[in-house]
Design a protein around this motif. Structure first.
Motif, PDB file in Angstrom:
ATOM      1  N   LEU A  19      54.465 -98.360  -2.558  1.00  0.00           N
ATOM      2  CA  LEU A  19      54.214 -99.342  -2.101  1.00  0.00           C
ATOM      3  C   LEU A  19      55.461 -99.871  -3.356  1.00  0.00           C
ATOM      4  N   LYS A  24      51.933-104.193  -6.228  1.00  0.00           N
ATOM      5  CA  LYS A  24      50.691-105.136  -5.229  1.00  0.00           C
ATOM      6  C   LYS A  24      51.025-104.688  -3.570  1.00  0.00           C
ATOM      7  N   ALA A  25      51.870-103.823  -3.282  1.00  0.00           N
ATOM      8  CA  ALA A  25      51.919-104.044  -2.157  1.00  0.00           C
ATOM      9  C   ALA A  25      52.869-102.755  -0.933  1.00  0.00           C
ATOM     10  N   GLN A  65      44.937-100.740  -3.005  1.00  0.00           N
ATOM     11  CA  GLN A  65      46.696-101.056  -1.895  1.00  0.00           C
ATOM     12  C   GLN A  65      46.200-100.657  -0.208  1.00  0.00           C
TER      13      GLN A  65
END
Length: 229
Positions: A19, A24-25, A65
């Protein structure tokens, strides 16, 4: 990448490493480099899809995620292989139901799922000295002598214990009915999610509960052993 070798790699990693720094992604730049370098498979120890169970493992995950991470790995031709432990000692029935739902969602995103039913506790691990009920396999080591080895921890909730015991009892026959080219965990995982759901439905019908003390045998790594609690 610079030398251009035609090599294929399998790696094992923690989901956080795939990540972005803020978590966050998925880190697309890094994942694309893995792919260019020949990585075709990544094993990720998610351990459980339920936050409550993850707290008991003391292993944080960005569960929100995981679907995006699976899709990103698939985009770059890397197989996401996710490890899951179904029955941590603190598991509740709602945790098991949540796992059925979430693991299917992850499979629909393109993940291969590995199911490990037991929490195996080895000497030296903190869980070994906990108050959770532990099963020991008994093996003959000489005339009238047996060796006791830790094999699994039984969940604290008596309703979960019932499901755990039923899951273990039905495992061999249930998997034996499936047409599998291989019986490694990546092939059996999706079927074991089905078995978990069936055992949960059965528990609900009969309101099954177990103190865990009446277990006389246990399946472990394909072998049924006599058990001592």
């Amino acid at each position: 990448i610079a030398e251009g070798p035609h090599l294929r790699f399998q790696i094992q990693t923690f989901s956080y490493y795939l990540l972005t720094g803020d978590g966050k992604a998925p880190d697309e730049e890094f994942i694309s480099l893995l792919s260019k370098g020949g990585v075709r498979h990544t094993t990720i120890g998610v351990e459980n899809s339920c936050e409550h169970c993850l707290l008991s493992f003391k292993k944080p995950q960005k569960l929100d995620q995981i679907p995006a991470l699976i899709k990103m790995l698939k985009k770059y031709n890397i197989r996401p292989y996710l490890l899951n432990i179904l029955f941590p000692p603190e598991a509740k029935l709602e945790c098991l139901r949540y796992n059925v739902k979430t693991l299917r969602e992850w499979m629909n995103c393109g993940a291969s799922i590995s199911i490990e039913a037991n929490v195996m506790c080895y000497r030296g691990a903190s869980l070994y000295h906990s108050d959770h009920l532990m099963l020991y396999k008994l093996r003959d080591v000489g005339e009238n002598e047996k060796m006791r080895t830790p094999i699994a921890i039984i969940s604290d909730d008596p309703r979960v214990r019932w499901v755990q015991k039923r899951f273990n009892e039905r495992y061999i026959e249930f998997i034996g009915d499936k047409e599998l080219r291989h019986k490694f965990k990546g092939a059996t995982g999706k079927y074991l999610v089905d078995l978990l759901e069936e055992c949960l439905d059965e528990q609900e019908r009969v309101n099954g509960q177990s103190d865990g003390l009446g277990i006389k045998q246990w399946l472990w790594n394909g072998v049924v052993y006599p058990i001592k609690t």
